[in-house]
Design a protein around this motif. Sequence first.
Motif, PDB file in Angstrom:
ATOM      1  N   LEU A 146       0.868  -1.180   0.000  1.00  0.00           N
ATOM      2  CA  LEU A 146       0.000   0.000   0.000  1.00  0.00           C
ATOM      3  C   LEU A 146       0.901   1.226   0.000  1.00  0.00           C
ATOM      4  O   LEU A 146       1.623   1.475   0.975  1.00  0.00           O
ATOM      5  N   ASP A 147       0.868   1.979  -1.073  1.00  0.00           N
ATOM      6  CA  ASP A 147       1.707   3.162  -1.213  1.00  0.00           C
ATOM      7  C   ASP A 147       0.885   4.417  -0.892  1.00  0.00           C
ATOM      8  O   ASP A 147      -0.346   4.400  -0.971  1.00  0.00           O
ATOM      9  N   GLU A 148       1.563   5.506  -0.544  1.00  0.00           N
ATOM     10  CA  GLU A 148       0.910   6.785  -0.207  1.00  0.00           C
ATOM     11  C   GLU A 148      -0.149   6.593   0.876  1.00  0.00           C
ATOM     12  O   GLU A 148      -1.251   7.160   0.828  1.00  0.00           O
ATOM     13  N   ALA A 149       0.201   5.805   1.890  1.00  0.00           N
ATOM     14  CA  ALA A 149      -0.785   5.435   2.917  1.00  0.00           C
ATOM     15  C   ALA A 149      -1.189   6.601   3.803  1.00  0.00           C
ATOM     16  O   ALA A 149      -2.188   6.510   4.536  1.00  0.00           O
ATOM     17  N   GLN A 150      -0.436   7.701   3.763  1.00  0.00           N
ATOM     18  CA  GLN A 150      -0.844   8.875   4.552  1.00  0.00           C
ATOM     19  C   GLN A 150      -2.180   9.427   4.071  1.00  0.00           C
ATOM     20  O   GLN A 150      -2.846  10.170   4.796  1.00  0.00           O
ATOM     21  N   ASN A 151      -2.578   9.052   2.852  1.00  0.00           N
ATOM     22  CA  ASN A 151      -3.839   9.540   2.290  1.00  0.00           C
ATOM     23  C   ASN A 151      -4.983   8.546   2.467  1.00  0.00           C
ATOM     24  O   ASN A 151      -5.992   8.632   1.778  1.00  0.00           O
ATOM     25  N   THR A 152      -4.824   7.628   3.410  1.00  0.00           N
ATOM     26  CA  THR A 152      -5.934   6.744   3.777  1.00  0.00           C
ATOM     27  C   THR A 152      -6.613   7.298   5.021  1.00  0.00           C
ATOM     28  O   THR A 152      -5.959   7.913   5.880  1.00  0.00           O
ATOM     29  N   THR A 153      -7.898   7.082   5.135  1.00  0.00           N
ATOM     30  CA  THR A 153      -8.610   7.391   6.374  1.00  0.00           C
ATOM     31  C   THR A 153      -8.379   6.233   7.354  1.00  0.00           C
ATOM     32  O   THR A 153      -7.941   5.139   6.941  1.00  0.00           O
ATOM     33  N   PRO A 154      -8.656   6.413   8.633  1.00  0.00           N
ATOM     34  CA  PRO A 154      -8.532   5.296   9.582  1.00  0.00           C
ATOM     35  C   PRO A 154      -9.365   4.083   9.164  1.00  0.00           C
ATOM     36  O   PRO A 154      -8.926   2.936   9.328  1.00  0.00           O
ATOM     37  N   GLU A 155     -10.547   4.330   8.595  1.00  0.00           N
ATOM     38  CA  GLU A 155     -11.408   3.223   8.161  1.00  0.00           C
ATOM     39  C   GLU A 155     -10.783   2.470   6.987  1.00  0.00           C
ATOM     40  O   GLU A 155     -10.836   1.238   6.919  1.00  0.00           O
ATOM     41  N   GLN A 156     -10.203   3.212   6.040  1.00  0.00           N
ATOM     42  CA  GLN A 156      -9.551   2.571   4.898  1.00  0.00           C
ATOM     43  C   GLN A 156      -8.332   1.767   5.346  1.00  0.00           C
ATOM     44  O   GLN A 156      -8.084   0.675   4.823  1.00  0.00           O
ATOM     45  N   MET A 157      -7.562   2.304   6.281  1.00  0.00           N
ATOM     46  CA  MET A 157      -6.390   1.572   6.774  1.00  0.00           C
ATOM     47  C   MET A 157      -6.811   0.259   7.422  1.00  0.00           C
ATOM     48  O   MET A 157      -6.212  -0.800   7.178  1.00  0.00           O
ATOM     49  N   LYS A 158      -7.854   0.314   8.251  1.00  0.00           N
ATOM     50  CA  LYS A 158      -8.343  -0.916   8.882  1.00  0.00           C
ATOM     51  C   LYS A 158      -8.827  -1.896   7.819  1.00  0.00           C
ATOM     52  O   LYS A 158      -8.530  -3.101   7.896  1.00  0.00           O
ATOM     53  N   MET A 159      -9.564  -1.393   6.840  1.00  0.00           N
ATOM     54  CA  MET A 159     -10.053  -2.256   5.758  1.00  0.00           C
ATOM     55  C   MET A 159      -8.893  -2.946   5.053  1.00  0.00           C
ATOM     56  O   MET A 159      -8.909  -4.152   4.817  1.00  0.00           O
ATOM     57  N   PHE A 160      -7.846  -2.179   4.743  1.00  0.00           N
ATOM     58  CA  PHE A 160      -6.713  -2.757   4.018  1.00  0.00           C
ATOM     59  C   PHE A 160      -6.003  -3.818   4.851  1.00  0.00           C
ATOM     60  O   PHE A 160      -5.742  -4.927   4.380  1.00  0.00           O
ATOM     61  N   LEU A 161      -5.680  -3.498   6.095  1.00  0.00           N
ATOM     62  CA  LEU A 161      -4.921  -4.425   6.930  1.00  0.00           C
ATOM     63  C   LEU A 161      -5.665  -5.729   7.167  1.00  0.00           C
ATOM     64  O   LEU A 161      -5.046  -6.790   7.297  1.00  0.00           O
ATOM     65  N   THR A 162      -6.974  -5.658   7.201  1.00  0.00           N
ATOM     66  CA  THR A 162      -7.756  -6.872   7.441  1.00  0.00           C
ATOM     67  C   THR A 162      -7.982  -7.691   6.173  1.00  0.00           C
ATOM     68  O   THR A 162      -8.687  -8.695   6.210  1.00  0.00           O
ATOM     69  N   ARG A 163      -7.367  -7.280   5.058  1.00  0.00           N
ATOM     70  CA  ARG A 163      -7.393  -8.111   3.845  1.00  0.00           C
ATOM     71  C   ARG A 163      -6.335  -9.213   3.907  1.00  0.00           C
ATOM     72  O   ARG A 163      -6.295 -10.099   3.056  1.00  0.00           O
ATOM     73  N   LEU A 164      -5.423  -9.144   4.883  1.00  0.00           N
ATOM     74  CA  LEU A 164      -4.285 -10.062   4.967  1.00  0.00           C
ATOM     75  C   LEU A 164      -4.756 -11.509   5.055  1.00  0.00           C
ATOM     76  O   LEU A 164      -5.560 -11.865   5.907  1.00  0.00           O
ATOM     77  N   GLY A 165      -4.221 -12.328   4.139  1.00  0.00           N
ATOM     78  CA  GLY A 165      -4.549 -13.747   4.132  1.00  0.00           C
ATOM     79  C   GLY A 165      -3.336 -14.597   4.474  1.00  0.00           C
ATOM     80  O   GLY A 165      -2.258 -14.091   4.788  1.00  0.00           O
ATOM     81  N   PHE A 166      -3.493 -15.915   4.396  1.00  0.00           N
ATOM     82  CA  PHE A 166      -2.416 -16.845   4.726  1.00  0.00           C
ATOM     83  C   PHE A 166      -1.295 -16.772   3.681  1.00  0.00           C
ATOM     84  O   PHE A 166      -1.550 -16.647   2.489  1.00  0.00           O
ATOM     85  N   GLY A 167      -0.058 -16.847   4.155  1.00  0.00           N
ATOM     86  CA  GLY A 167       1.085 -16.874   3.252  1.00  0.00           C
ATOM     87  C   GLY A 167       1.392 -15.540   2.614  1.00  0.00           C
ATOM     88  O   GLY A 167       2.151 -15.472   1.643  1.00  0.00           O
ATOM     89  N   SER A 168       0.832 -14.460   3.155  1.00  0.00           N
ATOM     90  CA  SER A 168       1.008 -13.139   2.558  1.00  0.00           C
ATOM     91  C   SER A 168       1.885 -12.243   3.429  1.00  0.00           C
ATOM     92  O   SER A 168       2.089 -12.503   4.611  1.00  0.00           O
ATOM     93  N   LYS A 169       2.386 -11.196   2.815  1.00  0.00           N
ATOM     94  CA  LYS A 169       3.180 -10.186   3.487  1.00  0.00           C
ATOM     95  C   LYS A 169       2.666  -8.825   3.033  1.00  0.00           C
ATOM     96  O   LYS A 169       2.335  -8.646   1.859  1.00  0.00           O
ATOM     97  N   MET A 170       2.598  -7.871   3.975  1.00  0.00           N
ATOM     98  CA  MET A 170       2.119  -6.520   3.652  1.00  0.00           C
ATOM     99  C   MET A 170       3.190  -5.495   3.974  1.00  0.00           C
ATOM    100  O   MET A 170       3.825  -5.572   5.032  1.00  0.00           O
ATOM    101  N   VAL A 171       3.376  -4.531   3.074  1.00  0.00           N
ATOM    102  CA  VAL A 171       4.226  -3.375   3.351  1.00  0.00           C
ATOM    103  C   VAL A 171       3.402  -2.129   3.073  1.00  0.00           C
ATOM    104  O   VAL A 171       2.816  -1.983   1.998  1.00  0.00           O
ATOM    105  N   VAL A 172       3.353  -1.244   4.071  1.00  0.00           N
ATOM    106  CA  VAL A 172       2.586  -0.001   3.971  1.00  0.00           C
ATOM    107  C   VAL A 172       3.582   1.154   4.001  1.00  0.00           C
ATOM    108  O   VAL A 172       4.383   1.259   4.928  1.00  0.00           O
TER     109      VAL A 172
END
Length: 345
Positions: free
Chosen positions: A244-270
């Motif tokens: 997730l790039d330019e994450a400073q332009n997410t709202t708190p709700e969007q950030m929560k939505m994105f982070l909770t997309r995490l599935g098995f075997g995945s890695k996230m960088v914000v």
Amino acid sequence: MSETRLDVDPLGSSNRSIHFESSEHMVKALGAQDEVLRLIESEFSDVNLHVRGNELSISGPPAAVDRTERLLEEIRTLAANDTRVSPEVVAQLLRMLSEQSVARPAEVLTLNILSSRGRTIRPKTLNQKNYVDAIDNNTVVFGIGPAGTGKTYLAMAKAVQALQHKEVNRIILTRPAVEAGERLGFLPGTLSDKIDPYLRPLYDALHDMMDPDSIPRLMAAGTIEVAPLAYMRGRTLNDAFIILDEAQNTTPEQMKMFLTRLGFGSKMVVTGDVTQIDLPGGTSSGLKIVSEILQGVDDVNFSMLEASDVVRHRLVSDIVTAYGRWDDERRKPSTARRRRTEQES
């Protein structure tokens, strides 16, 4: 094998000789037409440097000779690892040595992440190396810092590396289309025409790291997906490297939505820069508050990058620092007013 010889004369002046294993190695270390050698001479004006054959002699006050020798040892290591020793690299070595931020700066600057199209992508500062190590060691990583610190570029390199090593099955790249408020309908053109301007920096980085001819094929197969953040809602992302790039332009709700997309075997960088928020006035940045919410959560890392980690033109670092000072000065009066109001009430 390169060697160093040390002598100390009775007057307290040190004399050392560094022997390079070949003339080719020496040229790589000291630069074409001795540009690196001249830079070292200007930095250590009280030290005398003399080249004879494959040997470089250093003489002068012991402390200055020690510093010069240490710098040359790092330069020699870089040259032995086929790292181009440019004036910018020497300046970086000098800064790292002066700050004593790392015992062996050359180890930082020779950590290869990805080799593509005749160039190698590496961290160029200690904070960048720590960021890359954090990506290796954690499932969710936040890279926070000013423009030009390599937040997105290094994350992209790690994503491509993970795909090449078959650690993940796909790469998903996303950004908030904040300028259009995630409502793209009023813009002209097809859907692709509307969202491409927001995603162009991610495409540009991909083209730096992969064969451009392979990218359309990988995108058509779903191996690489580039999409606005709104398209992540309702999905579970398994076996993927997600950025997730330019994450400073997410709202708190969007950030929560994105982070909770995490599935098995995945890695996230914000990644994001909290000094460049483009959200409408009064809207909180999800990136600003997420560190308070997730601080201390296991397998989540916050990597902070600074103006000293900027790897664009040297002026970019100066510009970032100047803006930081200006912001600090603006905050002081408002903080003072707030304290007076609190005292009066």
